[in-house]
Design a protein around this motif. Structure first.
Motif, mmCIF file in Angstrom:
data_model
loop_
_atom_site.group_PDB
_atom_site.id
_atom_site.type_symbol
_atom_site.label_atom_id
_atom_site.label_comp_id
_atom_site.label_asym_id
_atom_site.label_seq_id
_atom_site.Cartn_x
_atom_site.Cartn_y
_atom_site.Cartn_z
ATOM 1 N N LEU A 98 3.922 -12.585 -2.318
ATOM 2 C CA LEU A 98 2.548 -12.480 -1.833
ATOM 3 C C LEU A 98 1.790 -11.555 -2.772
ATOM 4 C CD1 LEU A 98 3.121 -12.076 2.011
ATOM 5 C CD2 LEU A 98 2.722 -14.152 0.710
ATOM 6 N N ILE A 99 0.635 -12.013 -3.230
ATOM 7 C CA ILE A 99 -0.158 -11.241 -4.177
ATOM 8 C C ILE A 99 -1.523 -10.955 -3.575
ATOM 9 C CG2 ILE A 99 -1.140 -11.159 -6.499
ATOM 10 C CD1 ILE A 99 0.952 -13.351 -7.242
ATOM 11 N N ASP A 100 -1.868 -9.678 -3.511
ATOM 12 C CA ASP A 100 -3.197 -9.258 -3.086
ATOM 13 C C ASP A 100 -3.907 -8.758 -4.337
ATOM 14 O OD1 ASP A 100 -5.473 -7.932 -2.191
ATOM 15 O OD2 ASP A 100 -4.504 -7.265 -0.338
ATOM 16 N N PHE A 101 -4.747 -9.618 -4.925
ATOM 17 C CA PHE A 101 -5.401 -9.272 -6.182
ATOM 18 C C PHE A 101 -6.407 -8.135 -6.023
ATOM 19 C CE2 PHE A 101 -3.963 -13.591 -7.315
ATOM 20 C CZ PHE A 101 -3.290 -13.281 -8.487
ATOM 21 N N GLU A 102 -7.019 -8.036 -4.843
ATOM 22 C CA GLU A 102 -7.997 -6.971 -4.618
ATOM 23 C C GLU A 102 -7.339 -5.591 -4.657
ATOM 24 O OE1 GLU A 102 -10.263 -7.691 -1.074
ATOM 25 O OE2 GLU A 102 -10.905 -9.662 -1.780
ATOM 26 N N LYS A 103 -6.170 -5.485 -4.055
ATOM 27 C CA LYS A 103 -5.472 -4.196 -3.991
ATOM 28 C C LYS A 103 -4.440 -4.029 -5.110
ATOM 29 C CE LYS A 103 -5.904 -3.925 1.030
ATOM 30 N NZ LYS A 103 -5.172 -3.941 2.294
ATOM 31 N N GLY A 104 -4.144 -5.111 -5.820
ATOM 32 C CA GLY A 104 -3.136 -5.035 -6.872
ATOM 33 C C GLY A 104 -1.733 -4.860 -6.313
ATOM 34 N N VAL A 105 -1.466 -5.462 -5.144
ATOM 35 C CA VAL A 105 -0.186 -5.301 -4.468
ATOM 36 C C VAL A 105 0.590 -6.622 -4.520
ATOM 37 C CG1 VAL A 105 0.937 -4.801 -2.259
ATOM 38 C CG2 VAL A 105 -1.122 -3.545 -2.926
#
Length: 186
Positions: free
Chosen positions: A168-175
């Protein structure tokens, strides 16, 4: 094929193929056959079937089920990028069960080259894929796993063991989060 969901999938695939296949008999190669569900559907529709899969356990299970069903389908552990068949061998080559997500674009290109080689000049290739909404409706995604704004990539899928690993990639948080999941084997 033994579970209720497996029986449903068998019936659904049989109905789709019986309506849409351009031919109804001949030699068929089922690439990514897993435990043989699609191979057995093709056989019921009149084909002489060879199923291949890269996973040894899947092929073992397909052979067990073939024996149990009295099926004449043959199953082999084989990489679709290097098919061990002569040129012009098959009337139909099938990639069923939404396989495209399992291949890189480079691998798929190589697989298509091999398919072209083993397919007879007037042969057919059938690829089963779905759109995103249909996939969600049918339950391939687990509700609640992804939050809004996340991108999901399946990175390790073992359909025989019922295991799926997602990144799972959260591009906004860089997680980046790795999520192992077990799922029902049908």
């Amino acid at each position: 094929m033994e579970s209720e969901r497996g029986k449903e999938r068998f019936s659904e695939l049989r109905e789709i193929l019986s309506r849409h296949l351009p031919i109804k008999s001949g030699r068929a190669l089922d690439i990514g056959c897993n435990a043989g569900l699609s191979s057995f559907v093709l056989e019921e529709l009149g084909f002489d079937v060879v199923g291949i899969d890269i996973q040894e356990k899947a092929v073992e299970r397909a052979k067990e089920l073939a024996k149990k069903r009295g099926s004449k389908a043959k199953f082999y552990v084989m990489n679709a990028k290097n098919l061990d068949f002569k040129e012009n061998t098959f009337d139909l080559v099938a990639l069923l069960g939404y396989p495209l997500a399992h291949f890189s674009i480079w691998d798929f290109d190589r697989i298509l080259q091999e398919i072209k080689r083993v397919l007879k000049p007037q042969g057919y290739i059938v690829i089963q894929e779905s759109d995103f909404l249909w996939t969600l409706i049918k339950g391939f995604n687990q509700p609640g796993l992804e939050a809004e704004g996340l991108v999901r990539i399946n990175i390790n899928v073992d359909v025989h063991e019922g295991y799926l690993e997602r990144l799972l990639i959260d591009f906004e948080k860089g997680v980046f989060t790795l999520v192992p999941t077990t799922c029902e084997v049908v």
